[in-house]
Design a protein around this motif. Structure first.
Motif, PDB file in Angstrom:
ATOM      1  N   ARG A   1      39.312  34.958  43.600  1.00 27.48           N
ATOM      2  CA  ARG A   1      39.183  36.140  44.457  1.00 27.48           C
ATOM      3  C   ARG A   1      38.292  37.209  43.823  1.00 27.48           C
ATOM      4  O   ARG A   1      37.490  37.854  44.508  1.00 27.48           O
ATOM      5  CB  ARG A   1      40.578  36.707  44.722  1.00 27.48           C
ATOM      6  N   TYR A   2      38.447  37.412  42.508  1.00 36.34           N
ATOM      7  CA  TYR A   2      37.768  38.530  41.856  1.00 36.34           C
ATOM      8  C   TYR A   2      36.624  38.089  40.938  1.00 36.34           C
ATOM      9  O   TYR A   2      35.844  38.927  40.490  1.00 36.34           O
ATOM     10  CB  TYR A   2      38.774  39.368  41.061  1.00 36.34           C
ATOM     11  N   ALA A   3      36.565  36.814  40.634  1.00 34.98           N
ATOM     12  CA  ALA A   3      35.445  36.154  39.956  1.00 34.98           C
ATOM     13  C   ALA A   3      34.872  36.949  38.786  1.00 34.98           C
ATOM     14  O   ALA A   3      35.462  37.006  37.709  1.00 34.98           O
ATOM     15  CB  ALA A   3      34.363  35.818  40.977  1.00 34.98           C
ATOM     16  N   GLY A   4      33.705  37.584  38.979  1.00 32.66           N
ATOM     17  CA  GLY A   4      32.982  38.225  37.895  1.00 32.66           C
ATOM     18  C   GLY A   4      33.405  39.637  37.574  1.00 32.66           C
ATOM     19  O   GLY A   4      32.804  40.286  36.701  1.00 32.66           O
ATOM     20  N   ARG A   5      34.445  40.157  38.233  1.00 29.57           N
ATOM     21  CA  ARG A   5      34.930  41.490  37.882  1.00 29.57           C
ATOM     22  C   ARG A   5      35.523  41.470  36.475  1.00 29.57           C
ATOM     23  O   ARG A   5      36.082  40.468  36.024  1.00 29.57           O
ATOM     24  CB  ARG A   5      36.012  41.963  38.846  1.00 29.57           C
TER      25      ARG A   5
ATOM     26  N   GLU B 220      51.711  47.543  44.681  1.00 30.42           N
ATOM     27  CA  GLU B 220      51.639  48.080  46.045  1.00 30.42           C
ATOM     28  C   GLU B 220      52.227  49.489  46.113  1.00 30.42           C
ATOM     29  O   GLU B 220      51.657  50.371  46.771  1.00 30.42           O
ATOM     30  CB  GLU B 220      52.380  47.140  47.000  1.00 30.42           C
ATOM     31  N   VAL B 221      53.350  49.720  45.456  1.00 31.42           N
ATOM     32  CA  VAL B 221      53.962  51.051  45.457  1.00 31.42           C
ATOM     33  C   VAL B 221      53.005  52.089  44.882  1.00 31.42           C
ATOM     34  O   VAL B 221      52.952  53.242  45.336  1.00 31.42           O
ATOM     35  CB  VAL B 221      55.295  51.027  44.664  1.00 31.42           C
ATOM     36  N   ASN B 222      52.227  51.667  43.892  1.00 37.15           N
ATOM     37  CA  ASN B 222      51.295  52.585  43.256  1.00 37.15           C
ATOM     38  C   ASN B 222      49.924  52.595  43.908  1.00 37.15           C
ATOM     39  O   ASN B 222      49.032  53.310  43.442  1.00 37.15           O
ATOM     40  CB  ASN B 222      51.169  52.237  41.768  1.00 37.15           C
ATOM     41  N   GLY B 223      49.754  51.812  44.973  1.00 34.59           N
ATOM     42  CA  GLY B 223      48.501  51.814  45.704  1.00 34.59           C
ATOM     43  C   GLY B 223      47.303  51.369  44.883  1.00 34.59           C
ATOM     44  O   GLY B 223      46.187  51.866  45.064  1.00 34.59           O
ATOM     45  N   LEU B 224      47.509  50.411  43.961  1.00 34.39           N
ATOM     46  CA  LEU B 224      46.415  49.981  43.099  1.00 34.39           C
ATOM     47  C   LEU B 224      45.350  49.230  43.891  1.00 34.39           C
ATOM     48  O   LEU B 224      45.647  48.501  44.834  1.00 34.39           O
ATOM     49  CB  LEU B 224      46.936  49.079  41.974  1.00 34.39           C
ATOM     50  N   THR B 225      44.110  49.407  43.454  1.00 31.61           N
ATOM     51  CA  THR B 225      42.973  48.707  44.054  1.00 31.61           C
ATOM     52  C   THR B 225      42.108  48.133  42.938  1.00 31.61           C
ATOM     53  O   THR B 225      42.369  48.348  41.743  1.00 31.61           O
ATOM     54  CB  THR B 225      42.112  49.658  44.904  1.00 31.61           C
ATOM     55  N   GLY B 226      41.059  47.449  43.334  1.00 33.98           N
ATOM     56  CA  GLY B 226      40.130  46.886  42.367  1.00 33.98           C
ATOM     57  C   GLY B 226      39.375  47.930  41.570  1.00 33.98           C
ATOM     58  O   GLY B 226      38.740  47.604  40.560  1.00 33.98           O
ATOM     59  N   ASP B 227      39.441  49.184  41.989  1.00 35.87           N
ATOM     60  CA  ASP B 227      38.769  50.256  41.262  1.00 35.87           C
ATOM     61  C   ASP B 227      39.624  50.840  40.144  1.00 35.87           C
ATOM     62  O   ASP B 227      39.149  51.665  39.358  1.00 35.87           O
ATOM     63  CB  ASP B 227      38.375  51.390  42.218  1.00 35.87           C
TER      64      ASP B 227
ATOM     65  N   ALA C 158      54.651  47.828  30.001  1.00 35.99           N
ATOM     66  CA  ALA C 158      53.197  47.669  29.931  1.00 35.99           C
ATOM     67  C   ALA C 158      52.716  46.339  30.498  1.00 35.99           C
ATOM     68  O   ALA C 158      51.560  46.216  30.908  1.00 35.99           O
ATOM     69  CB  ALA C 158      52.730  47.808  28.484  1.00 35.99           C
ATOM     70  N   TRP C 159      53.581  45.351  30.556  1.00 38.66           N
ATOM     71  CA  TRP C 159      53.190  44.029  31.041  1.00 38.66           C
ATOM     72  C   TRP C 159      53.276  43.929  32.561  1.00 38.66           C
ATOM     73  O   TRP C 159      52.415  43.308  33.185  1.00 38.66           O
ATOM     74  CB  TRP C 159      54.076  42.970  30.388  1.00 38.66           C
ATOM     75  N   GLY C 160      54.284  44.571  33.186  1.00 42.46           N
ATOM     76  CA  GLY C 160      54.456  44.292  34.604  1.00 42.46           C
ATOM     77  C   GLY C 160      55.092  45.362  35.456  1.00 42.46           C
ATOM     78  O   GLY C 160      55.785  45.037  36.417  1.00 42.46           O
ATOM     79  N   CYS C 161      54.865  46.677  35.166  1.00 41.05           N
ATOM     80  CA  CYS C 161      55.526  47.741  35.945  1.00 41.05           C
ATOM     81  C   CYS C 161      54.578  48.809  36.504  1.00 41.05           C
ATOM     82  O   CYS C 161      54.945  49.983  36.454  1.00 41.05           O
ATOM     83  CB  CYS C 161      56.598  48.405  35.089  1.00 41.05           C
ATOM     84  N   PRO C 162      53.447  48.594  37.065  1.00 38.21           N
ATOM     85  CA  PRO C 162      52.799  47.307  37.298  1.00 38.21           C
ATOM     86  C   PRO C 162      52.074  46.750  36.083  1.00 38.21           C
ATOM     87  O   PRO C 162      51.860  45.546  36.001  1.00 38.21           O
ATOM     88  CB  PRO C 162      51.812  47.610  38.425  1.00 38.21           C
ATOM     89  N   GLY C 163      51.648  47.606  35.142  1.00 34.12           N
ATOM     90  CA  GLY C 163      51.112  47.121  33.890  1.00 34.12           C
ATOM     91  C   GLY C 163      49.907  46.211  34.034  1.00 34.12           C
ATOM     92  O   GLY C 163      49.153  46.267  35.010  1.00 34.12           O
ATOM     93  N   VAL C 164      49.746  45.338  33.045  1.00 38.26           N
ATOM     94  CA  VAL C 164      48.595  44.435  33.007  1.00 38.26           C
ATOM     95  C   VAL C 164      48.599  43.487  34.200  1.00 38.26           C
ATOM     96  O   VAL C 164      47.590  43.333  34.904  1.00 38.26           O
ATOM     97  CB  VAL C 164      48.586  43.649  31.678  1.00 38.26           C
ATOM     98  N   LEU C 165      49.744  42.846  34.464  1.00 36.82           N
ATOM     99  CA  LEU C 165      49.765  41.856  35.546  1.00 36.82           C
ATOM    100  C   LEU C 165      49.632  42.505  36.919  1.00 36.82           C
ATOM    101  O   LEU C 165      48.976  41.950  37.810  1.00 36.82           O
ATOM    102  CB  LEU C 165      51.049  41.021  35.479  1.00 36.82           C
TER     103      LEU C 165
ATOM    104  N   GLY D  43      43.117  43.256  41.265  1.00 37.57           N
ATOM    105  CA  GLY D  43      41.717  43.042  40.934  1.00 37.57           C
ATOM    106  C   GLY D  43      41.119  44.138  40.075  1.00 37.57           C
ATOM    107  O   GLY D  43      39.888  44.273  40.004  1.00 37.57           O
ATOM    108  N   GLY D  44      41.963  44.919  39.400  1.00 33.72           N
ATOM    109  CA  GLY D  44      41.485  45.987  38.540  1.00 33.72           C
ATOM    110  C   GLY D  44      41.228  45.507  37.128  1.00 33.72           C
ATOM    111  O   GLY D  44      41.155  44.304  36.851  1.00 33.72           O
ATOM    112  N   THR D  45      41.106  46.462  36.216  1.00 32.83           N
ATOM    113  CA  THR D  45      40.795  46.174  34.820  1.00 32.83           C
ATOM    114  C   THR D  45      41.902  46.702  33.925  1.00 32.83           C
ATOM    115  O   THR D  45      42.322  47.858  34.071  1.00 32.83           O
ATOM    116  CB  THR D  45      39.463  46.832  34.413  1.00 32.83           C
TER     117      THR D  45
END
Length: 553
Positions: free
Chosen positions: A37-41, A223-230, A244-251, A257-259
């Motif tokens: 889905r996010y490939a080269g990002r 979703e609760v935090n409204g995260l996007t690829g930006d 840090a791993w999943g609240c939403p954290g890294v995962l 699709g973010g960084t």
């Protein structure tokens, strides 16, 4: 029966699937989906190293094949002890792909904890950083090979494998092979990895997190935090922690699709530089780290213009500290209550300031069930305090290989007894008041350590405070207050007079006040009350975190 595999009663599991919470996704499969889905990002940044989603996917494939070649396969448990480096993420997904189950460990763990984790999990493998911050993890790993019969392989991230270590010790860089022709197919309802409990016991318990429940948790938190690829997430805290791993954290960032950017230390100077360089939009802190950032923001004058959200959780956040976050950082505060065992509660962007400053918001999922009960197990009305119980689609139903503890930790109908003292506001927001065991029983009176700390922190002479119980021949326990003074350290008599004037009952006044230059901290940056309690019990023992001179009373 020994609790080996996570199970929810059939009616609950069916409901969670029917409602679309559990989608039959595996964490290793999600990385494949994200790569498509996010490939080269850019997915991950650590120092000068940058990894796209495609590259993470490819590296996980090759390392998974390497693990299989070196004898780590389906069902094997592998203790993963790496700091905030890119290899942590790559190794984790590679182990998923190999069908193995990572056991997350703190970089600060030493022989006692590692032996416990290896023995409890029956670990077949152990991944270490080599030498890290002056400690020889490779040497520790060699000891574990001798001490733990199930341990077959050690993988060292950096440095040379010692001569004579034998074939059981391999450099992590050598764990590389052509991807498996027939990849492992994981069961979404099975354990994906193990988190560690953060309770009051000396050694942690293992928390089995399934692919189903953790995929849901991270997706819902994003979703609760409204995260996007930006969005760009700064992992300032250790990535092996649930926060840090999943609240939403890294995962959760990957889900959107973010960084994700890994900071090796949570220091303000390093993290502020990363915020500016990587255009970080949100991060997660514990209160002690947030306070250090606040103390540094004026003299460092950082560029935090991209930062829009600062999550704070892991310990009680004082309202006066909460009120300083947005003005200082130019970012909204989100209070978070969470546990590695499951339940998460967040304040929301639409909440009014008072709610954000004084509560931990509402549970993440509509399917979360919470109760606040008294000592007899009866529900208390809104505003009343009691123990927080939780049940839901990402809250565990039992610790791994802990039969006797599970009998005490869960109700007959599957609610987890958190050990947290909580109340619900009239509006339904959760307020965490402290831990049930964070109580001093002095002459039969039960005194909340948190209440005394709140009064201490309101004194102009006190910058930070922690209250613990110390043994007493006559009272059973006495109140030992540790403080980091704001200027000259106050004497016990002065503290008592000030606290009494503030309205604190006489029987809650400290019996001893000890001033220190700093507090010992856990790996997550919380005040380590186990260390403070041990020191309070022995006034003659060294205080390695540097007691200020002439400050005890």
């Amino acid at each position: 029966m020994t609790y080996e595999r996570p199970t929810w009663p059939a009616e609950f599991a069916e409901r969670y699937r029917r409602e679309g919470l559990w989608r039959g996704e595996t964490l290793d499969g999600l990385l494949r989906t994200w790569a498509e889905r996010y490939a080269g990002r850019t997915a991950l940044v650590h120092g000068e190293r940058r990894f796209t989603y495609e590259e993470l996917d490819r590296r996980a494939d090759r390392m998974a094949a390497g693990f299989r070649r070196h004898g780590i396969g389906p069902g094997d448990r592998v203790v993963l002890q790496l700091p905030n480096v890119a290899e942590f993420v790559i190794v984790c997904f590679a182990l998923f792909r190999a069908g193995a189950k990572p056991v997350f460990s703190l970089a600060s763990h030493r022989a006692n904890e590692i032996r416990h984790l290896c023995e409890l999990s029956g670990a077949a493998g152990y991944v270490v950083p080599g030498e890290h911050r002056g400690f020889d993890h490779t040497g520790l790993a060699l000891r574990m090979l001798d001490d733990v019969p199930t341990l077959r392989r050690v993988f060292v991230m950096d440095g040379q494998v010692p001569d004579g270590a034998g074939d059981a010790v391999l450099p992590l860089a050598a764990v590389d092979a052509e991807p498996l022709a027939e990849p492992v197919v994981n069961d979404p309802s099975d354990t994906a990895f193990f988190l560690l409990s953060g309770g009051t016991t000396a050694l942690p318990k293992l928390i089995p997190r399934t692919h189903d429940d953790y995929a849901y948790q991270t997706r819902a938190a994003a979703e609760v935090n409204g995260l996007t690829g930006d969005d760009v997430y700064l992992a300032a805290l250790p990535v092996e922690f649930n926060f840090a791993w999943g609240c939403p954290g890294v995962l959760g960032t990957f889900q959107a699709g973010g960084t994700a950017v890994l900071a090796e230390d949570p220091t303000a100077e390093d993290c502020f530089a990363l915020v500016a360089a990587e255009r970080v939009t949100f991060t997660s802190l514990v209160p002690s780290v947030a306070q250090l950032w606040l103390e540094s923001v004026e003299w460092l004058e950082p560029d935090l213009t991209t930062l829009h959200t600062v999550q704070i959780g892991g310990a009680k956040l004082r309202p006066e500290l909460a009120r300083r976050i947005e003005p200082a950082f130019g970012a909204r505060l989100q209070q978070v209550f969470g546990m590695a065992e499951g339940l998460l509660s967040f304040t929301r962007a639409e909440d009014d300031p008072e709610t954000v400053w004084t509560t931990q918001g509402t549970p993440l999922s509509p399917a979360d069930e919470i109760r606040v009960v008294d000592e007899q197990g009866a529900d208390v009305p809104p505003g009343g305090t009691g123990e927080l119980l939780a049940r839901g689609p990402y809250t565990l139903r039992g610790y791994y290989r802990a039969d006797e503890h599970n009998k005490r930790a869960f109700t007959d109908d599957g609610f987890y007894r958190s050990g947290d003292v909580a109340r619900l506001t009239d509006g339904g927001q959760l307020v965490i008041e402290g831990r049930i065991k964070d109580v001093v029983i002095r002459g039969g009176d039960k005194i909340s350590a948190g209440e005394v700390e709140e009064h201490l922190l309101a004194l102009p002479s006190v910058a930070r405070a922690a209250v613990v119980a110390a043994p007493d021949e006559y009272l059973g326990e006495r109140i030992h207050a540790w403080i980091v003074p704001a200027g000259e350290a106050p004497r016990l008599r002065e503290v008592k007079q000030a606290l009494s004037a503030s309205g604190l009952a006489d029987y809650k006044l400290p019996d001893r006040v000890e001033a220190v230059a700093d507090f010992p901290l856990t790996g997550l940056g919380k005040i380590d009350k186990k260390v403070l309690s041990a020191a309070a019990a022995d006034p003659t023992a060294p205080r390695p975190w540097n007691v200020a001179p002439d400050t005890t009373s």
